[in-house]
Write a protein that holds these residues in place. Structure first.
Motif, PDB file in Angstrom:
ATOM      1  N   GLN A 250      23.980   3.267 -54.479  1.00 32.37           N
ATOM      2  CA  GLN A 250      24.095   2.194 -53.486  1.00 32.37           C
ATOM      3  C   GLN A 250      22.950   2.302 -52.487  1.00 32.37           C
ATOM      4  O   GLN A 250      22.490   3.393 -52.163  1.00 32.37           O
ATOM      5  CB  GLN A 250      25.437   2.272 -52.759  1.00 32.37           C
ATOM      6  CG  GLN A 250      25.668   3.535 -51.959  1.00 32.37           C
ATOM      7  CD  GLN A 250      27.041   3.574 -51.303  1.00 32.37           C
ATOM      8  OE1 GLN A 250      28.064   3.259 -51.939  1.00 32.37           O
ATOM      9  NE2 GLN A 250      27.075   3.948 -50.037  1.00 32.37           N
TER      10      GLN A 250
ATOM     11  N   LYS B 271      22.264  -8.165 -54.705  1.00 29.74           N
ATOM     12  CA  LYS B 271      22.594  -9.373 -53.950  1.00 29.74           C
ATOM     13  C   LYS B 271      21.576  -9.543 -52.830  1.00 29.74           C
ATOM     14  O   LYS B 271      21.461  -8.685 -51.964  1.00 29.74           O
ATOM     15  CB  LYS B 271      24.007  -9.284 -53.369  1.00 29.74           C
ATOM     16  CG  LYS B 271      25.103  -9.314 -54.422  1.00 29.74           C
ATOM     17  CD  LYS B 271      26.482  -9.281 -53.771  1.00 29.74           C
ATOM     18  CE  LYS B 271      27.590  -9.356 -54.814  1.00 29.74           C
ATOM     19  NZ  LYS B 271      28.940  -9.311 -54.194  1.00 29.74           N
TER      20      LYS B 271
ATOM     21  N   THR C  25      20.881  10.894 -48.925  1.00 24.76           N
ATOM     22  CA  THR C  25      20.361   9.530 -48.970  1.00 24.76           C
ATOM     23  C   THR C  25      18.889   9.572 -48.586  1.00 24.76           C
ATOM     24  O   THR C  25      18.512  10.291 -47.665  1.00 24.76           O
ATOM     25  CB  THR C  25      21.125   8.623 -47.993  1.00 24.76           C
ATOM     26  OG1 THR C  25      22.504   8.602 -48.353  1.00 24.76           O
ATOM     27  CG2 THR C  25      20.573   7.207 -48.010  1.00 24.76           C
TER      28      THR C  25
ATOM     29  N   ALA D  89      20.690  -6.028 -51.379  1.00 24.50           N
ATOM     30  CA  ALA D  89      21.690  -4.958 -51.419  1.00 24.50           C
ATOM     31  C   ALA D  89      21.874  -4.481 -52.853  1.00 24.50           C
ATOM     32  O   ALA D  89      21.904  -5.283 -53.798  1.00 24.50           O
ATOM     33  CB  ALA D  89      23.012  -5.441 -50.849  1.00 24.50           C
ATOM     34  N   ILE D  90      22.011  -3.169 -53.019  1.00 20.09           N
ATOM     35  CA  ILE D  90      22.184  -2.548 -54.329  1.00 20.09           C
ATOM     36  C   ILE D  90      23.561  -1.899 -54.407  1.00 20.09           C
ATOM     37  O   ILE D  90      23.909  -1.075 -53.566  1.00 20.09           O
ATOM     38  CB  ILE D  90      21.113  -1.467 -54.587  1.00 20.09           C
ATOM     39  CG1 ILE D  90      19.708  -2.064 -54.505  1.00 20.09           C
ATOM     40  CG2 ILE D  90      21.344  -0.790 -55.932  1.00 20.09           C
ATOM     41  CD1 ILE D  90      18.608  -1.014 -54.490  1.00 20.09           C
ATOM     42  N   GLU D  91      24.339  -2.295 -55.403  1.00 22.14           N
ATOM     43  CA  GLU D  91      25.647  -1.686 -55.641  1.00 22.14           C
ATOM     44  C   GLU D  91      25.756  -1.281 -57.107  1.00 22.14           C
ATOM     45  O   GLU D  91      25.177  -1.920 -57.988  1.00 22.14           O
ATOM     46  CB  GLU D  91      26.771  -2.659 -55.290  1.00 22.14           C
ATOM     47  CG  GLU D  91      26.893  -2.980 -53.806  1.00 22.14           C
ATOM     48  CD  GLU D  91      27.385  -1.804 -52.971  1.00 22.14           C
ATOM     49  OE1 GLU D  91      27.948  -0.858 -53.580  1.00 22.14           O
ATOM     50  OE2 GLU D  91      27.193  -1.818 -51.753  1.00 22.14           O
ATOM     51  N   ASN D  92      26.505  -0.236 -57.353  1.00 21.60           N
ATOM     52  CA  ASN D  92      26.719   0.212 -58.716  1.00 21.60           C
ATOM     53  C   ASN D  92      27.711  -0.706 -59.432  1.00 21.60           C
ATOM     54  O   ASN D  92      28.709  -1.115 -58.855  1.00 21.60           O
ATOM     55  CB  ASN D  92      27.251   1.650 -58.709  1.00 21.60           C
ATOM     56  CG  ASN D  92      27.281   2.263 -60.093  1.00 21.60           C
ATOM     57  OD1 ASN D  92      28.034   1.844 -60.951  1.00 21.60           O
ATOM     58  ND2 ASN D  92      26.455   3.259 -60.312  1.00 21.60           N
ATOM     59  N   ALA D  93      27.406  -1.016 -60.698  1.00 18.36           N
ATOM     60  CA  ALA D  93      28.311  -1.823 -61.525  1.00 18.36           C
ATOM     61  C   ALA D  93      28.406  -1.167 -62.897  1.00 18.36           C
ATOM     62  O   ALA D  93      28.144  -1.787 -63.927  1.00 18.36           O
ATOM     63  CB  ALA D  93      27.806  -3.258 -61.628  1.00 18.36           C
TER      64      ALA D  93
ATOM     65  N   HIS E 228      21.572 -13.453 -56.853  1.00 18.55           N
ATOM     66  CA  HIS E 228      22.552 -12.479 -57.371  1.00 18.55           C
ATOM     67  C   HIS E 228      22.269 -12.200 -58.842  1.00 18.55           C
ATOM     68  O   HIS E 228      22.240 -13.129 -59.667  1.00 18.55           O
ATOM     69  CB  HIS E 228      23.958 -13.071 -57.193  1.00 18.55           C
ATOM     70  CG  HIS E 228      25.065 -12.141 -57.527  1.00 18.55           C
ATOM     71  ND1 HIS E 228      26.386 -12.555 -57.606  1.00 18.55           N
ATOM     72  CD2 HIS E 228      25.086 -10.802 -57.808  1.00 18.55           C
ATOM     73  CE1 HIS E 228      27.152 -11.536 -57.905  1.00 18.55           C
ATOM     74  NE2 HIS E 228      26.390 -10.454 -58.039  1.00 18.55           N
TER      75      HIS E 228
ATOM     76  N   MET F  47      22.877  -1.886 -61.933  1.00 18.13           N
ATOM     77  CA  MET F  47      22.787  -2.219 -60.515  1.00 18.13           C
ATOM     78  C   MET F  47      23.043  -3.701 -60.287  1.00 18.13           C
ATOM     79  O   MET F  47      22.427  -4.553 -60.942  1.00 18.13           O
ATOM     80  CB  MET F  47      21.421  -1.840 -59.950  1.00 18.13           C
ATOM     81  CG  MET F  47      21.191  -0.344 -59.862  1.00 18.13           C
ATOM     82  SD  MET F  47      19.629   0.070 -59.037  1.00 18.13           S
ATOM     83  CE  MET F  47      19.795   1.858 -58.900  1.00 18.13           C
ATOM     84  N   GLU F  48      23.959  -3.973 -59.387  1.00 20.17           N
ATOM     85  CA  GLU F  48      24.216  -5.339 -58.954  1.00 20.17           C
ATOM     86  C   GLU F  48      23.388  -5.587 -57.699  1.00 20.17           C
ATOM     87  O   GLU F  48      23.529  -4.881 -56.701  1.00 20.17           O
ATOM     88  CB  GLU F  48      25.696  -5.547 -58.660  1.00 20.17           C
ATOM     89  CG  GLU F  48      26.042  -6.958 -58.206  1.00 20.17           C
ATOM     90  CD  GLU F  48      27.520  -7.147 -57.932  1.00 20.17           C
ATOM     91  OE1 GLU F  48      27.941  -8.299 -57.763  1.00 20.17           O
ATOM     92  OE2 GLU F  48      28.237  -6.128 -57.881  1.00 20.17           O
TER      93      GLU F  48
END
Length: 218
Positions: free
Chosen positions: A152, A118, A51, A131-135, A95, A115-116
């Motif tokens: 992420q 929020k 990371t 915040a970064i999350e994989n989609a 979002h 990338m999602e």
């Protein structure tokens, strides 16, 4: 061709910072401190890749920095190695879903990632976190690209007493599909450093100066 392939791998290995005895733990390790940008890396027991965390301070505002991130079509001009960037969907102000194509050095194919994002603001500090999350299943895979499955992290914009904004960029991303972890980790310093450097340059150009979002408390 084979000789070129071997030389490229050797170049990556010798230009990487050699790990020290503390690289095996989960503590943040300072890897670069240059031009007002610091980059740290740490091992993560949940992933094969490290990371990274990049930090800098800029003379800007929360709204200006958020506007730069929200201008997704222009993200390709400052995110390091980004070839394409596209806004897929806006759920609301806080979002959204973004598409990115990431350039990868020969002989590997480029990657893409969904990338999602929020966004949230914390009071009373006024700190903004994205915040970064994989989609990765949000849209079908593209035949010529490999879809990244692990991504992420976050962007964080923290107002300082000096009037500047502290920018923190942290991400764990694994391009997967036959790229050795050693080569991926070799980019864990340059990628955030160059991204933050180009982000600062984007701020300084002033195209987003004066941007103001009523949703954000300043």
């Amino acid at each position: 061709m084979k000789n070129h392939y071997l030389i490229w791998h050797l170049a990556v290995l010798f230009t990487m910072t050699f790990p020290n005895s503390s690289d095996g733990n989960s503590e943040w390790i300072l890897k670069k401190n240059k031009e007002g940008i610091t980059v740290y890396v740490k091992s993560n027991p949940s992933f094969r890749v490290k990371t990274f965390r990049g930090i800098m301070e800029v003379e800007s505002t929360l709204s200006e920095l958020v506007a730069i991130l929200k201008d997704v079509e222009n993200n390709r001009n400052w995110i390091y190695k980004c070839k394409e960037s596209e806004l897929l969907d806006t759920v609301n102000f806080w979002h959204q879903f973004n598409y990115y194509e990431i350039g990868v050095t020969w002989p590997y194919n480029n990657r893409d990632v969904i990338m999602e994002l929020k966004m949230d603001q914390h009071l009373p500090s006024k700190e903004v976190t994205i915040a970064i999350e994989n989609a990765n299943s949000y849209i079908p895979n593209k035949e010529s690209l490999y879809r990244i499955k692990i991504a992420q992290g976050f962007w964080k914009f923290t107002p300082l007493e000096s009037g500047k904004i502290k920018v923190t960029y942290e991400l764990t991303i694994d391009p997967g599909k036959n790229i050795p972890a050693l080569l991926v980790n070799g980019r864990a310093v340059k990628d955030p450093f160059m991204t933050l450097k180009k982000l600062r340059s984007t701020v300084m150009k002033g195209a987003y100066k004066g941007q103001h979002y009523q949703q954000i408390i300043h």
